[in-house]
Design an enzyme around this catalytic site. Structure first.
Site, PDB file in Angstrom:
ATOM      1  N   GLU A 220      -4.635  -0.236  -7.538  1.00 32.80           N
ATOM      2  CA  GLU A 220      -5.318  -0.096  -5.674  1.00 32.80           C
ATOM      3  C   GLU A 220      -3.820   0.296  -5.376  1.00 32.80           C
ATOM      4  O   GLU A 220      -3.209   0.055  -4.023  1.00 32.80           O
ATOM      5  CB  GLU A 220      -5.780  -1.238  -5.612  1.00 32.80           C
ATOM      6  CG  GLU A 220      -5.865  -1.655  -3.949  1.00 32.80           C
ATOM      7  CD  GLU A 220      -5.193  -2.021  -3.497  1.00 32.80           C
ATOM      8  OE1 GLU A 220      -4.963  -1.768  -1.593  1.00 32.80           O
ATOM      9  OE2 GLU A 220      -4.289  -2.200  -3.520  1.00 32.80           O
ATOM     10  N   GLU A 221      -2.625  -0.768  -5.809  1.00 29.22           N
ATOM     11  CA  GLU A 221      -1.364  -1.006  -5.151  1.00 29.22           C
ATOM     12  C   GLU A 221      -0.617   0.491  -5.225  1.00 29.22           C
ATOM     13  O   GLU A 221       0.114   0.305  -4.866  1.00 29.22           O
ATOM     14  CB  GLU A 221      -0.526  -1.685  -5.812  1.00 29.22           C
ATOM     15  CG  GLU A 221      -0.837  -3.436  -5.914  1.00 29.22           C
ATOM     16  CD  GLU A 221      -1.625  -3.884  -4.132  1.00 29.22           C
ATOM     17  OE1 GLU A 221      -0.879  -3.365  -2.889  1.00 29.22           O
ATOM     18  OE2 GLU A 221      -1.269  -5.303  -4.046  1.00 29.22           O
TER      19      GLU A 221
ATOM     20  N   HIS B 105      -9.248  -5.896  -6.765  1.00 24.53           N
ATOM     21  CA  HIS B 105      -8.459  -5.147  -7.160  1.00 24.53           C
ATOM     22  C   HIS B 105      -7.562  -5.829  -8.561  1.00 24.53           C
ATOM     23  O   HIS B 105      -7.420  -7.292  -7.672  1.00 24.53           O
ATOM     24  CB  HIS B 105      -7.144  -3.945  -6.424  1.00 24.53           C
ATOM     25  CG  HIS B 105      -6.080  -4.835  -5.527  1.00 24.53           C
ATOM     26  ND1 HIS B 105      -5.110  -5.379  -5.857  1.00 24.53           N
ATOM     27  CD2 HIS B 105      -6.116  -4.939  -4.406  1.00 24.53           C
ATOM     28  CE1 HIS B 105      -4.355  -5.918  -4.986  1.00 24.53           C
ATOM     29  NE2 HIS B 105      -4.994  -5.548  -4.000  1.00 24.53           N
TER      30      HIS B 105
ATOM     31  N   ASP C 216      -4.728  -5.820 -10.042  1.00 27.10           N
ATOM     32  CA  ASP C 216      -3.437  -5.632 -10.501  1.00 27.10           C
ATOM     33  C   ASP C 216      -2.861  -6.175  -9.099  1.00 27.10           C
ATOM     34  O   ASP C 216      -3.249  -6.588  -8.019  1.00 27.10           O
ATOM     35  CB  ASP C 216      -3.441  -4.027  -9.505  1.00 27.10           C
ATOM     36  CG  ASP C 216      -3.274  -3.267  -9.107  1.00 27.10           C
ATOM     37  OD1 ASP C 216      -4.552  -3.281  -8.646  1.00 27.10           O
ATOM     38  OD2 ASP C 216      -2.420  -2.357  -8.359  1.00 27.10           O
TER      39      ASP C 216
ATOM     40  N   HIS D 284       2.631  -9.380  -1.266  1.00 26.44           N
ATOM     41  CA  HIS D 284       4.737  -8.300  -1.036  1.00 26.44           C
ATOM     42  C   HIS D 284       5.109  -9.412  -1.082  1.00 26.44           C
ATOM     43  O   HIS D 284       5.980  -8.616  -0.730  1.00 26.44           O
ATOM     44  CB  HIS D 284       3.893  -7.326  -0.593  1.00 26.44           C
ATOM     45  CG  HIS D 284       2.364  -6.197  -0.844  1.00 26.44           C
ATOM     46  ND1 HIS D 284       2.613  -5.414  -0.536  1.00 26.44           N
ATOM     47  CD2 HIS D 284       1.344  -6.457  -1.389  1.00 26.44           C
ATOM     48  CE1 HIS D 284       1.723  -4.207  -0.961  1.00 26.44           C
ATOM     49  NE2 HIS D 284       0.863  -5.352  -2.207  1.00 26.44           N
TER      50      HIS D 284
ATOM     51  N   ASP E 158      -3.168 -11.762  -3.232  1.00 26.79           N
ATOM     52  CA  ASP E 158      -3.430 -10.532  -3.585  1.00 26.79           C
ATOM     53  C   ASP E 158      -3.615  -9.888  -4.965  1.00 26.79           C
ATOM     54  O   ASP E 158      -2.873  -9.192  -5.169  1.00 26.79           O
ATOM     55  CB  ASP E 158      -2.204  -9.572  -2.532  1.00 26.79           C
ATOM     56  CG  ASP E 158      -2.465  -8.034  -2.332  1.00 26.79           C
ATOM     57  OD1 ASP E 158      -3.827  -7.360  -2.739  1.00 26.79           O
ATOM     58  OD2 ASP E 158      -1.546  -7.672  -1.784  1.00 26.79           O
TER      59      ASP E 158
ATOM     60  N   GLU F  86      -9.487  -8.801   0.608  1.00 23.57           N
ATOM     61  CA  GLU F  86      -8.180  -8.195   0.826  1.00 23.57           C
ATOM     62  C   GLU F  86      -7.842  -9.215   1.596  1.00 23.57           C
ATOM     63  O   GLU F  86      -8.848  -9.710   1.897  1.00 23.57           O
ATOM     64  CB  GLU F  86      -8.014  -7.246   1.421  1.00 23.57           C
ATOM     65  CG  GLU F  86      -7.962  -5.886   0.187  1.00 23.57           C
ATOM     66  CD  GLU F  86      -6.941  -6.104  -0.748  1.00 23.57           C
ATOM     67  OE1 GLU F  86      -5.657  -6.783  -0.448  1.00 23.57           O
ATOM     68  OE2 GLU F  86      -6.646  -4.725  -1.004  1.00 23.57           O
TER      69      GLU F  86
END
Length: 386
Positions: free
Chosen positions: A147-148, A83, A85, A359, A115, A172
């Protein structure tokens, strides 16, 4: 070894340029951003290498795009997916600029470093060193949007059915351990409509917080029941989970609360159907709904993401275990894997970096990941495409 293309960035330059392109996805409009800058960078780089580029505007989300790069002809082949984003960030908790790569203590700090914008920088470096004249099966690179949050990019790509690779690897951060199983994820809002009034006369109104207290008690009972009846020893959290994530209600101490909302998430084990969990949630709260007619409602916050499972004995898993030196495992978080799997390919999640850094403020990718990731990806591309 093939010489690197002078018109393309090296690894550090590539990851720096990707991170410098902000691409936050968020359910809060004030944070949400387009990923077009990242897509344009990737498209230009892979087109320079000779890939055919397809860009999809993702429906129903403004300024969001998927990119598919394809090299080679024929059927099957390998899909490397990720992803484009990132999550939002709290700049005050970062020790460096989140949108710039900072190289300190043998770590590359930056938002999306592990990530997972870094994964695309690795793919670019590997592809620059391949002799594409001898490619036998296609190599695909997929960058998705959102994706997030909603996983809208992966959902749309899976439904478009424009490719059918033999195998797919989603990069990932797993410390290069092949992940073959993860939980599903769904989130719901439980709303209570009360009747406001003066706090000196409690009977003159209906206190939404008091009804929500009863709701929470039933949710705890449902959670306990799920824990007793469903387990999977492959996970470190072996049961389904229910999390009470956010609660809002009332406006003043001297008013009867007229409205209260609770946001929850539920994470299912492989083999559990989303509709089963929703049904159990509804049944658990049905007595309260009947006790207070018209005051309780349940709505979906985001589209649910199903659980994922790839047969551990599949050829892709055995190959990934052999080449990575790691035995496959299960994880608690959700990914785009179940949507990519809909393409009809063997699918795993495996990429550089640790989910422990994702995150988080001061997210980083360790230098120690660089060489071993490039070596592993090179071996996988040769195995499936040459």
């Amino acid at each position: 070894m093939k010489k690197l293309n002078k018109n393309l960035p090296n690894f550090t330059q590539a990851i720096s340029q990707l991170i410098a392109q902000p691409s936050i996805s968020s359910s809060q409009a004030s944070w949400d951003q387009s990923n077009e800058g990242v897509i344009n960078l990737l498209s230009a780089w892979f087109e320079t290498l000779g890939f055919a580029i397809t860009i999809q505007a993702v429906p129903n989300v403004k300024g969001k795009f998927n990119m598919l790069a394809k090299l080679g002809t024929g059927s099957g082949g390998l899909l490397l997916a990720g992803h484009s984003d990132t999550v939002p960030f709290d700049e005050n908790r970062w020790l460096s600029d989140p949108l710039k790569i900072t190289d300190i203590d043998n770590k590359l700090f930056g938002l999306g470093s592990c990530d997972m914008k870094g994964f695309f920088a690795f793919i670019l470096q590997v592809c620059q060193q391949l002799d594409f004249a001898s490619i036998k099966r296609p190599l695909y690179v997929l960058a998705t949007a959102d994706e997030e949050t909603t996983m809208a990019g992966a959902r749309f790509f899976a439904n478009s059915e424009i490719i059918k690779p033999d195998v797919a690897i989603i990069g990932e951060p797993t410390n290069l351990v092949p992940v073959v199983m993860h939980k599903g994820h769904m989130s719901h809002k439980i709303s209570i409509k009360g009747q406001a009034g003066h706090s000196s006369k409690p009977a003159s109104g209906v206190n939404a917080i008091e009804i929500m207290y009863q709701v929470i008690s039933e949710l705890f009972k449902l959670r306990d029941n799920l824990n007793l009846n469903f387990q999977n020893e492959a996970f470190d959290v072996q049961t389904p989970t229910i999390n009470l994530g956010a609660i809002r209600g009332g406006d003043n101490a001297n008013r009867i609360c007229g409205h209260c909302e609770l946001d929850i998430d539920m994470r299912s084990l492989p083999g559990m159907k989303d509709e089963e969990l929703v049904s159990w949630l509804s049944k658990a709260l049905q007595p309260i709904a009947e006790k207070y007619p018209g005051r309780l409602s349940i709505s979906e916050l985001d589209p649910s993401s199903p659980s994922f499972q790839q047969t551990p004995e599949s050829e892709l898993v055995l190959t990934a275990e052999k080449l990575s030196g790691h035995h496959c495992c299960a994880v608690n978080y959700a990914t785009e894997a179940p949507f990519i799997q809909q393409l009809g390919c063997q699918t795993i999640v495996m990429g550089p970096g640790s989910i422990d850094q994702a995150h988080q403020p001061n997210e980083y990718l360790a230098h120690s990941e660089i060489t071993k990731t490039e070596v592993l990806l090179t071996k996988l591309v040769h195995h499936y495409c040459f």
